[in-house]
Structure formats: C-alpha cells, structure tokens
Design an enzyme around this catalytic site. Structure first.
Site, PDB file in Angstrom:
ATOM      1  N   HIS A 267     -54.209  56.497  12.851  1.00 54.72           N
ATOM      2  CA  HIS A 267     -52.864  56.328  12.287  1.00 54.72           C
ATOM      3  C   HIS A 267     -51.880  56.416  13.454  1.00 54.72           C
ATOM      4  O   HIS A 267     -51.940  57.360  14.242  1.00 54.72           O
ATOM      5  CB  HIS A 267     -52.677  57.471  11.288  1.00 54.72           C
ATOM      6  CG  HIS A 267     -51.352  57.581  10.618  1.00 54.72           C
ATOM      7  ND1 HIS A 267     -50.487  56.540  10.449  1.00 54.72           N
ATOM      8  CD2 HIS A 267     -50.759  58.660  10.022  1.00 54.72           C
ATOM      9  CE1 HIS A 267     -49.428  56.968   9.800  1.00 54.72           C
ATOM     10  NE2 HIS A 267     -49.559  58.251   9.540  1.00 54.72           N
TER      11      HIS A 267
ATOM     12  N   ASP B  55     -54.283  61.825   7.552  1.00 52.20           N
ATOM     13  CA  ASP B  55     -53.273  62.427   6.665  1.00 52.20           C
ATOM     14  C   ASP B  55     -53.840  62.803   5.287  1.00 52.20           C
ATOM     15  O   ASP B  55     -53.369  63.770   4.666  1.00 52.20           O
ATOM     16  CB  ASP B  55     -52.106  61.448   6.449  1.00 52.20           C
ATOM     17  CG  ASP B  55     -51.064  61.531   7.567  1.00 52.20           C
ATOM     18  OD1 ASP B  55     -51.096  62.485   8.360  1.00 52.20           O
ATOM     19  OD2 ASP B  55     -50.210  60.627   7.634  1.00 52.20           O
TER      20      ASP B  55
ATOM     21  N   HIS C  21     -39.306  65.033   9.141  1.00 52.83           N
ATOM     22  CA  HIS C  21     -38.240  64.132   8.699  1.00 52.83           C
ATOM     23  C   HIS C  21     -37.719  64.461   7.287  1.00 52.83           C
ATOM     24  O   HIS C  21     -37.756  63.667   6.368  1.00 52.83           O
ATOM     25  CB  HIS C  21     -38.555  62.647   8.869  1.00 52.83           C
ATOM     26  CG  HIS C  21     -39.968  62.217   8.593  1.00 52.83           C
ATOM     27  ND1 HIS C  21     -40.542  62.312   7.378  1.00 52.83           N
ATOM     28  CD2 HIS C  21     -40.896  61.670   9.400  1.00 52.83           C
ATOM     29  CE1 HIS C  21     -41.763  61.848   7.422  1.00 52.83           C
ATOM     30  NE2 HIS C  21     -42.015  61.458   8.633  1.00 52.83           N
TER      31      HIS C  21
ATOM     32  N   HIS D 299     -54.150  67.295   9.320  1.00 50.95           N
ATOM     33  CA  HIS D 299     -53.207  68.425   9.275  1.00 50.95           C
ATOM     34  C   HIS D 299     -53.825  69.571   8.484  1.00 50.95           C
ATOM     35  O   HIS D 299     -54.434  69.344   7.426  1.00 50.95           O
ATOM     36  CB  HIS D 299     -51.906  68.038   8.553  1.00 50.95           C
ATOM     37  CG  HIS D 299     -51.126  66.951   9.228  1.00 50.95           C
ATOM     38  ND1 HIS D 299     -50.496  67.125  10.435  1.00 50.95           N
ATOM     39  CD2 HIS D 299     -50.865  65.680   8.847  1.00 50.95           C
ATOM     40  CE1 HIS D 299     -49.869  66.001  10.768  1.00 50.95           C
ATOM     41  NE2 HIS D 299     -50.084  65.107   9.823  1.00 50.95           N
TER      42      HIS D 299
ATOM     43  N   ASP E 155     -47.178  61.853  15.209  1.00 49.67           N
ATOM     44  CA  ASP E 155     -47.786  63.184  15.129  1.00 49.67           C
ATOM     45  C   ASP E 155     -49.291  63.118  15.436  1.00 49.67           C
ATOM     46  O   ASP E 155     -49.904  64.141  15.742  1.00 49.67           O
ATOM     47  CB  ASP E 155     -47.527  63.866  13.780  1.00 49.67           C
ATOM     48  CG  ASP E 155     -47.856  63.008  12.580  1.00 49.67           C
ATOM     49  OD1 ASP E 155     -47.875  61.780  12.703  1.00 49.67           O
ATOM     50  OD2 ASP E 155     -48.103  63.582  11.501  1.00 49.67           O
TER      51      ASP E 155
ATOM     52  N   GLU F 100     -48.658  56.941  13.475  1.00 42.89           N
ATOM     53  CA  GLU F 100     -47.498  57.834  13.426  1.00 42.89           C
ATOM     54  C   GLU F 100     -47.610  58.841  14.586  1.00 42.89           C
ATOM     55  O   GLU F 100     -48.694  59.364  14.877  1.00 42.89           O
ATOM     56  CB  GLU F 100     -47.400  58.555  12.069  1.00 42.89           C
ATOM     57  CG  GLU F 100     -46.057  59.268  11.941  1.00 42.89           C
ATOM     58  CD  GLU F 100     -45.638  59.624  10.508  1.00 42.89           C
ATOM     59  OE1 GLU F 100     -46.489  59.626   9.613  1.00 42.89           O
ATOM     60  OE2 GLU F 100     -44.432  59.904  10.323  1.00 42.89           O
TER      61      GLU F 100
ATOM     62  N   HIS G 162     -51.112  57.003   5.536  1.00 48.70           N
ATOM     63  CA  HIS G 162     -49.754  57.046   5.062  1.00 48.70           C
ATOM     64  C   HIS G 162     -48.925  55.853   5.543  1.00 48.70           C
ATOM     65  O   HIS G 162     -47.835  55.612   5.042  1.00 48.70           O
ATOM     66  CB  HIS G 162     -49.200  58.399   5.563  1.00 48.70           C
ATOM     67  CG  HIS G 162     -47.769  58.583   5.730  1.00 48.70           C
ATOM     68  ND1 HIS G 162     -47.188  59.121   6.832  1.00 48.70           N
ATOM     69  CD2 HIS G 162     -46.766  58.320   4.864  1.00 48.70           C
ATOM     70  CE1 HIS G 162     -45.895  59.204   6.679  1.00 48.70           C
ATOM     71  NE2 HIS G 162     -45.613  58.736   5.511  1.00 48.70           N
TER      72      HIS G 162
ATOM     73  N   TYR H 259     -47.555  68.413   0.162  1.00 50.99           N
ATOM     74  CA  TYR H 259     -47.816  67.309   1.099  1.00 50.99           C
ATOM     75  C   TYR H 259     -47.973  66.002   0.324  1.00 50.99           C
ATOM     76  O   TYR H 259     -47.364  64.979   0.650  1.00 50.99           O
ATOM     77  CB  TYR H 259     -49.088  67.616   1.897  1.00 50.99           C
ATOM     78  CG  TYR H 259     -49.336  66.643   3.011  1.00 50.99           C
ATOM     79  CD1 TYR H 259     -48.869  66.904   4.297  1.00 50.99           C
ATOM     80  CD2 TYR H 259     -50.001  65.447   2.792  1.00 50.99           C
ATOM     81  CE1 TYR H 259     -49.065  66.003   5.319  1.00 50.99           C
ATOM     82  CE2 TYR H 259     -50.212  64.543   3.811  1.00 50.99           C
ATOM     83  CZ  TYR H 259     -49.750  64.825   5.070  1.00 50.99           C
ATOM     84  OH  TYR H 259     -49.936  63.930   6.087  1.00 50.99           O
TER      85      TYR H 259
HETATM   86 FE1  FEO Z   1     -48.341  60.057   8.624  1.00 51.36          FE
HETATM   87 FE2  FEO Z   1     -49.531  62.955   9.869  1.00 51.36          FE
HETATM   88  O1  FEO Z   1     -48.699  61.290   9.952  1.00 51.36           O
END
Ligand code: FEO
Length: 386
Positions: free
Chosen positions: A78, A163, A24, A222, A82, A80, A144, A191
C-alpha cells in the site's frame, strides 16, 4: 532496537508511534504502530516499510537480524506514506532490492509519490517463490487505497494484511492475546469505522477472496498480530462490511442554551423506554471519530442542531460532512432542534441525513425557544412509537 521473531525465520521489524494523536483528523488516542516484516529465506523479503520519520527504527530492527544490503524484495502492500514513507531510505540500504507492487495502481502510486523506483508489478493470483516459501498476492482495492493488496504465505499460513484487520494501538506487546481485549476490539471498530466504512462492498469482496485460506497468523500493518482471535476479527469484519446493525441508537447534537440538549434527553428517554441502548454525544465534548465508531453498528441516528444565522451549527455541519463521506448504510434517522426564530437548521439537518443515505423515520422535530415538559413528553412518546 530489536526485531521480534513471530514465527521461525519471520520477524516483526516495524516501528511504534507512541505519540501520534491524529491520523488526518481521526483521533488516535492510543498511538499506533507501523508494522513491517522480514522473511529470511533464499530471497530475503521485507514486507512493507514504515512512516518516514521512523525509518531509523526500521533499519535498526532489520540490522538486528541481517545486513539490510541482502534484502532482495520489498513488498509494497500500500503506497500510503505510513507504510511506504521509508521506501526511498531503505532502497539506499538495500540497493539490490526490487519493490513488488500491484498493477496498475501500485505502480501509479509509487511513481506519483517517489518518481521511478525499481519495481515489479503483480496482479491477482500472481505468486513469488522466495525459496522455501511462496508469496501469493491478493489485491484488495480500496482497503484502503486503490493499490492495496494482502500477501499470503501458504507454507507459514500467514496473511500479511496491511491496513485490513488492523487498529491504531501503540503497544509493547505484539500479539492480540497480550493486550486488553475490549480495548483492542474498540480500536478495531474505530479503525474500520473511520478508515474503511465507505468500502464495505470492497471489504466483502476481500473477505470472499480470503475465505478459502487457512490462516494461523494475521500480520497486520497497524497494531497487534492476530493469532488467538482470528475468527472473532473475521466475524467483526463480516458484520461491519455487510452493514449489519444492532438494536442501538446514537444521538448527536449541539446546543446553545440547552434547549436542543433537553430534546436530546427526551429522545434518549424514549429509546430507553423501548429498551434500546443509547450513545449520547454532545458534539462539543466528543470527537467525530469516536462518534462514528458508535454509529457504525447502530440502527438509529438522531441529529440535533439549534439554528444560528439561518444555518445549522458549524459543529453539526462538520459532523454531517464527515458522516456523508463515510456513507453509513441502513440507518434510520431523524433531525431535531430548537430555535428562536427562523428554525431553518432542522430542515437542513434532515436534508443532509437524506444525502447521507439515511432513511428518515420521523419527521423533523422543531420546537421554538425552551421546550416545555409537555413538549418533551410528547417527543419521548414519538420515540417509543417508532
Ligand atoms: Fe491506508 Fe495504514 O495506511
């Protein structure tokens, strides 16, 4: 697709997204990974899933170890997408699994994204015995999203951090000591700057909550798993989240006919004469997410824009909008720019810098038309006098 055993009975089963170039708006030039982990114990546990597009890759890696139908728990660190995008897909393959999520925010997030899914809510201090191992849940709100949490396994001394401590870096290697260290640390800083800078206070709270834990591995959501450089990444998070700046300056500008650019060069010369390293960014040639990476730890910020149609350049407006959202702390800033007539842009930039929370340390520098050598020398002197 194979799982990788990272510790006896614990497997990385995530996905590598080699091609992703934008998260994003954050430019992810080195791709990313969506990390998920499978723990084989009396209760088989999957920590996180992956982006929906990579659900097959997750499934195949799990199948290289066990029949997914045997999974008892899926920890949703989380919501989100991803990390949770493949949850509905996985539930079809492990129909007996229960999702573990935070209360109330994880519950809200799961319902908002996927409707009702089978879940069990957890709060700070809650633990879950999965056999030989225990999972301790530590909510880390806003790292996050409001629902975020990390999971600690004391028997293994592994922190599953989602995250936090991660970076967007696609790699065939899974551990921190297997990749180029400067690249890794740059991507971690990028990041933090682009995802977590706004949440320094919450990051400090999380660091305190984790400070008593003995950690042998940080299994992130990640990028790579930390095993050799845990003190280094912890120290970086301490620095970044406490807004400790370095004696450095970042200059960001746009220019129509090179006059504002000449001013930017005169400013850079002033900092150089003070022996202060400079990050110099013509906004046409640099991406916002790289500029913010440099700003994260810089003490000084100079922003320049010529005037166009009584406004600042839209490129600079976009930069300042992004900066304001990330709310940098402890920045000493000023505005500059050239103009043909009117010259409103420089005052507008200064106002936006104030709105970003910056301390204005030099009155806006405005010059009409093309700066002379004398005017540029005066600018350099103003900087050396800072
Ligand atoms: Fe906030 Fe890797 O998602």
């Amino acid at each position: 697709m194979q799982a990788l055993e990272i510790q006896k009975g614990i497997y990385w089963v995530g996905a590598i997204d080699w091609s992703m170039r934008s998260f994003h708006g954050y430019q992810t030039g080195r791709g990313t990974t969506y990390n998920a982990y499978l723990i084989i114990d009396e209760k088989i546990t999957l920590i996180d899933t992956v982006k929906e597009l990579f659900a097959d890759e997750l499934l195949a890696r799990i199948q290289s170890v066990i029949d997914p139908a045997k999974i008892d728990y899926i920890i949703s660190s989380h919501v989100e997408p991803d990390h949770s995008g493949a949850l509905p897909f996985m539930l079809k393959h492990c129909p007996n699994a229960k999702i573990i999520t935070t209360l109330p925010n994880g519950e809200k997030g799961l319902k908002g994204h996927y409707g009702i899914l089978p879940y069990q809510g957890v709060k700070a201090g809650d633990t879950l015995s999965i056999g030989q191992r225990t999972l301790q849940f530590v909510p880390t709100p806003m790292l996050h999203w409001p629902d975020s949490m990390v999971t600690y396994c004391p028997e293994e001394k592994i922190l599953f951090s989602n995250d936090a401590f991660g970076e967007h870096l696609a790699s065939s290697q899974r551990f921190d000591d297997e990749v180029d260290s400067p690249t890794l640390m740059y991507e971690c800083q990028k990041y933090y700057a682009n995802i977590l800078m706004l949440y320094g206070r919450q990051a400090q709270t999380a660091l305190k909550a984790l400070s008593g834990l003995e950690i042998k591995l940080i299994a992130t959501g990640h990028g790579v798993i930390w095993r050799s450089h845990i003190p280094e990444i912890m120290a970086k998070y301490q620095q970044w989240s406490s807004s400790e700046n370095e004696e450095r300056a970042v200059i960001v500008f746009d220019s129509m006919w090179h006059s504002t650019e000449k001013m930017a060069r005169a400013i850079a010369e002033g900092f150089a004469q003070k022996n202060i390293p400079v990050g110099f960014y013509d906004i046409k040639e640099n991406h916002l997410s790289d500029i913010l990476t440099d700003i994260l730890t810089a003490k000084y910020l100079a922003v320049g824009s010529p005037t166009i149609n009584n406004q600042m350049m839209p490129t600079i407006a976009s930069f300042l909008c992004y900066l304001k959202g990330l709310a940098p702390k402890n920045k000493k800033a000023f505005a500059f720019g050239s103009y043909g007539w009117g010259g409103q842009s420089i005052g507008l930039v200064e106002e936006e810098l104030k709105a970003c929370g910056c301390e204005i340390v030099l009155d806006k520098i405005r010059l009409a038309n093309v700066p002379t050598a004398e005017q540029l020398a005066k600018i350099t002197n103003q900087i050396t006098d800072l």
